[in-house]
Motif scaffolding. Structure first.
Motif, PDB file in Angstrom:
ATOM      1  N   GLY A  74      36.762 -20.183 -53.429  1.00  0.00           N
ATOM      2  CA  GLY A  74      35.986 -20.967 -52.481  1.00  0.00           C
ATOM      3  C   GLY A  74      34.744 -21.594 -53.074  1.00  0.00           C
ATOM      4  N   LYS A  75      34.738 -21.773 -54.382  1.00  0.00           N
ATOM      5  CA  LYS A  75      33.584 -22.356 -55.050  1.00  0.00           C
ATOM      6  C   LYS A  75      33.960 -23.712 -55.642  1.00  0.00           C
ATOM      7  CE  LYS A  75      31.872 -17.761 -56.379  1.00  0.00           C
ATOM      8  NZ  LYS A  75      31.450 -16.879 -57.504  1.00  0.00           N
ATOM      9  N   ALA A  76      33.022 -24.632 -55.618  1.00  0.00           N
ATOM     10  CA  ALA A  76      33.264 -25.971 -56.159  1.00  0.00           C
ATOM     11  C   ALA A  76      32.403 -26.186 -57.400  1.00  0.00           C
ATOM     12  CB  ALA A  76      32.935 -27.035 -55.110  1.00  0.00           C
ATOM     13  N   LEU A  77      33.059 -26.415 -58.540  1.00  0.00           N
ATOM     14  CA  LEU A  77      32.341 -26.713 -59.767  1.00  0.00           C
ATOM     15  C   LEU A  77      32.414 -28.206 -60.045  1.00  0.00           C
ATOM     16  CD1 LEU A  77      33.419 -23.870 -62.251  1.00  0.00           C
ATOM     17  CD2 LEU A  77      31.464 -23.931 -60.663  1.00  0.00           C
ATOM     18  N   ALA A  78      31.282 -28.793 -60.340  1.00  0.00           N
ATOM     19  CA  ALA A  78      31.232 -30.202 -60.723  1.00  0.00           C
ATOM     20  C   ALA A  78      31.660 -30.319 -62.182  1.00  0.00           C
ATOM     21  CB  ALA A  78      29.816 -30.742 -60.543  1.00  0.00           C
ATOM     22  N   VAL A  79      32.763 -31.010 -62.441  1.00  0.00           N
ATOM     23  CA  VAL A  79      33.293 -31.144 -63.801  1.00  0.00           C
ATOM     24  C   VAL A  79      32.795 -32.451 -64.415  1.00  0.00           C
ATOM     25  CG1 VAL A  79      35.371 -31.290 -65.217  1.00  0.00           C
ATOM     26  CG2 VAL A  79      35.339 -29.805 -63.192  1.00  0.00           C
ATOM     27  N   TYR A  80      32.141 -32.334 -65.546  1.00  0.00           N
ATOM     28  CA  TYR A  80      31.628 -33.507 -66.258  1.00  0.00           C
ATOM     29  C   TYR A  80      31.780 -33.207 -67.754  1.00  0.00           C
ATOM     30  CZ  TYR A  80      28.537 -37.625 -66.856  1.00  0.00           C
ATOM     31  OH  TYR A  80      28.011 -38.858 -67.154  1.00  0.00           O
ATOM     32  N   PRO A  81      32.930 -33.543 -68.341  1.00  0.00           N
ATOM     33  CA  PRO A  81      33.141 -33.244 -69.762  1.00  0.00           C
ATOM     34  C   PRO A  81      32.028 -33.813 -70.640  1.00  0.00           C
ATOM     35  CG  PRO A  81      35.188 -33.918 -68.739  1.00  0.00           C
ATOM     36  CD  PRO A  81      34.105 -34.167 -67.731  1.00  0.00           C
ATOM     37  N   GLY A  82      31.664 -33.054 -71.662  1.00  0.00           N
ATOM     38  CA  GLY A  82      30.600 -33.490 -72.557  1.00  0.00           C
ATOM     39  C   GLY A  82      30.876 -34.836 -73.189  1.00  0.00           C
ATOM     40  N   SER A  83      32.138 -35.126 -73.469  1.00  0.00           N
ATOM     41  CA  SER A  83      32.497 -36.416 -74.066  1.00  0.00           C
ATOM     42  C   SER A  83      32.212 -37.560 -73.107  1.00  0.00           C
ATOM     43  CB  SER A  83      33.973 -36.419 -74.476  1.00  0.00           C
ATOM     44  OG  SER A  83      34.229 -35.413 -75.429  1.00  0.00           O
ATOM     45  N   ASP A  84      32.504 -37.353 -71.822  1.00  0.00           N
ATOM     46  CA  ASP A  84      32.209 -38.374 -70.820  1.00  0.00           C
ATOM     47  C   ASP A  84      30.700 -38.539 -70.654  1.00  0.00           C
ATOM     48  OD1 ASP A  84      34.899 -38.787 -70.371  1.00  0.00           O
ATOM     49  OD2 ASP A  84      34.981 -37.519 -68.578  1.00  0.00           O
ATOM     50  N   MET A  85      30.001 -37.423 -70.625  1.00  0.00           N
ATOM     51  CA  MET A  85      28.552 -37.480 -70.468  1.00  0.00           C
ATOM     52  C   MET A  85      27.904 -38.230 -71.624  1.00  0.00           C
ATOM     53  SD  MET A  85      25.869 -34.362 -69.783  1.00  0.00           S
ATOM     54  CE  MET A  85      26.451 -33.424 -71.199  1.00  0.00           C
ATOM     55  N   THR A  86      28.366 -37.969 -72.838  1.00  0.00           N
ATOM     56  CA  THR A  86      27.826 -38.661 -74.009  1.00  0.00           C
ATOM     57  C   THR A  86      28.097 -40.161 -73.927  1.00  0.00           C
ATOM     58  OG1 THR A  86      28.148 -36.690 -75.377  1.00  0.00           O
ATOM     59  CG2 THR A  86      27.906 -38.787 -76.524  1.00  0.00           C
ATOM     60  N   ALA A  87      29.320 -40.521 -73.591  1.00  0.00           N
ATOM     61  CA  ALA A  87      29.667 -41.944 -73.482  1.00  0.00           C
ATOM     62  C   ALA A  87      28.841 -42.622 -72.390  1.00  0.00           C
ATOM     63  CB  ALA A  87      31.156 -42.093 -73.197  1.00  0.00           C
ATOM     64  N   ASP A  88      28.674 -41.945 -71.252  1.00  0.00           N
ATOM     65  CA  ASP A  88      27.901 -42.527 -70.161  1.00  0.00           C
ATOM     66  C   ASP A  88      26.435 -42.680 -70.548  1.00  0.00           C
ATOM     67  OD1 ASP A  88      30.197 -42.570 -68.650  1.00  0.00           O
ATOM     68  OD2 ASP A  88      29.680 -40.793 -67.455  1.00  0.00           O
ATOM     69  N   LEU A  89      25.901 -41.697 -71.236  1.00  0.00           N
ATOM     70  CA  LEU A  89      24.502 -41.763 -71.662  1.00  0.00           C
ATOM     71  C   LEU A  89      24.271 -42.944 -72.603  1.00  0.00           C
ATOM     72  CD1 LEU A  89      21.670 -40.359 -71.752  1.00  0.00           C
ATOM     73  CD2 LEU A  89      22.491 -39.201 -73.818  1.00  0.00           C
ATOM     74  N   LEU A  90      25.175 -43.117 -73.559  1.00  0.00           N
ATOM     75  CA  LEU A  90      25.005 -44.186 -74.531  1.00  0.00           C
ATOM     76  C   LEU A  90      25.198 -45.566 -73.911  1.00  0.00           C
ATOM     77  CD1 LEU A  90      26.777 -42.624 -77.644  1.00  0.00           C
ATOM     78  CD2 LEU A  90      24.325 -42.855 -77.224  1.00  0.00           C
ATOM     79  N   ALA A  91      25.967 -45.634 -72.838  1.00  0.00           N
ATOM     80  CA  ALA A  91      26.231 -46.920 -72.195  1.00  0.00           C
ATOM     81  C   ALA A  91      25.228 -47.259 -71.103  1.00  0.00           C
ATOM     82  CB  ALA A  91      27.639 -46.916 -71.602  1.00  0.00           C
ATOM     83  N   SER A  92      24.388 -46.295 -70.711  1.00  0.00           N
ATOM     84  CA  SER A  92      23.482 -46.527 -69.587  1.00  0.00           C
ATOM     85  C   SER A  92      22.208 -47.228 -70.028  1.00  0.00           C
ATOM     86  CB  SER A  92      23.158 -45.194 -68.896  1.00  0.00           C
ATOM     87  OG  SER A  92      22.514 -44.304 -69.792  1.00  0.00           O
ATOM     88  N   ASP A  93      21.435 -47.656 -69.042  1.00  0.00           N
ATOM     89  CA  ASP A  93      20.225 -48.440 -69.286  1.00  0.00           C
ATOM     90  C   ASP A  93      19.021 -47.505 -69.440  1.00  0.00           C
ATOM     91  OD1 ASP A  93      18.407 -50.470 -69.531  1.00  0.00           O
ATOM     92  OD2 ASP A  93      18.273 -50.864 -67.365  1.00  0.00           O
ATOM     93  N   HIS A  94      18.528 -47.354 -70.657  1.00  0.00           N
ATOM     94  CA  HIS A  94      17.356 -46.515 -70.921  1.00  0.00           C
ATOM     95  C   HIS A  94      16.794 -46.889 -72.290  1.00  0.00           C
ATOM     96  CE1 HIS A  94      19.718 -44.192 -73.816  1.00  0.00           C
ATOM     97  NE2 HIS A  94      20.652 -44.043 -72.891  1.00  0.00           N
TER      98      HIS A  94
END
Length: 240
Positions: A74-94
């Protein structure tokens, strides 16, 4: 946070989690771990020191298998693979400076070519990088003094987590270290991620086993099934 298998996993969707990482990058030093099944097994059987994970400021689930098991309780874990997070970070505006520790110079050059608008810092990961050695101490000191807001620590589990933990003891004051394994290899094409269908079916592990059988056989076939016994003992029976 959601407590599961001894870890407090971060809640939130991907944009919210990425925003938390960006906020960490502009604040006091902290580090992010991305536990998967292999990590949890080795943490719970004592092969990885509990202090390394307790010291992490953000724990983001990297495993759909863990998420499926959590759902049984009955628990919900938010899944965010490190590879996706890295790609999103590098593609985002900062305007963050990204340190890269682990990949060699050729991989670093490929990464900078792929993201020409980003500011990068190369930090050498020497051969013989073993905790407690002179090489280790020197590498930690160099990374602690280097210019970066986000450090991509990509020297495999559990070395990268121990390295991120050691940076605090070495006096690093600011920024966020991300323990993200093969993320840069995926972005530069040195390794191929599982097709989207495999990911959607929670079979990314099977793709890695088929494409790297000698490397992945022990992890996925011999050691991996232990997660089910640990789950029953800890989450169902409440032992340990």
């Amino acid at each position: 946070m959601t407590r599961f298998m001894t870890l407090d996993f971060a809640d939130g969707d991907r944009p919210a989690l990425l925003a938390r990482v960006a906020a960490m990058a502009r604040g006091p030093y902290g580090y992010v771990v991305t536990p998967n099944v292999d990590h949890v097994i080795k943490l719970m059987d004592g092969r990885v020191e509990a202090a390394v994970y307790e010291g992490a400021d953000l724990k983001i689930c990297d495993s759909r298998i863990l998420a499926h098991l959590a759902r049984l309780r009955g628990k919900a874990l938010a899944v965010y693979p490190g590879s996706d997070m890295t790609a999103d970070l590098l593609a985002s505006d900062h305007d963050l400076t990204i340190g890269v520790f682990g990949p060699d110079r050729a991989a670093f050059d490929d990464l900078t070519a792929r993201f020409p608008r980003r500011r990068f810092t190369f930090i050498d990961a020497p051969m013989g990088l073993t905790p407690g050695t002179g090489v280790w101490v020197s590498a930690v000191d160099e990374a602690a003094r280097a210019e970066w807001d986000v450090l991509l620590a990509c020297v495999s589990f559990p070395k990268q987590e121990r390295f991120a933990h050691a940076l605090r003891a070495a006096g690093r004051k600011t920024g966020a270290a991300l323990c993200v394994g093969a993320s840069v290899d995926f972005l530069t094409g040195r390794q191929q991620r599982a097709p989207r269908l495999y990911q959607a079916l929670s079979l990314e592990w099977l793709h890695r086993l088929m494409t790297q059988p000698r490397r992945m056989f022990r992890r996925y076939v011999i050691e991996g099934p232990a997660i089910f016994g640990l789950f029953v003992r800890h989450e169902v029976l409440g032992q340990g």
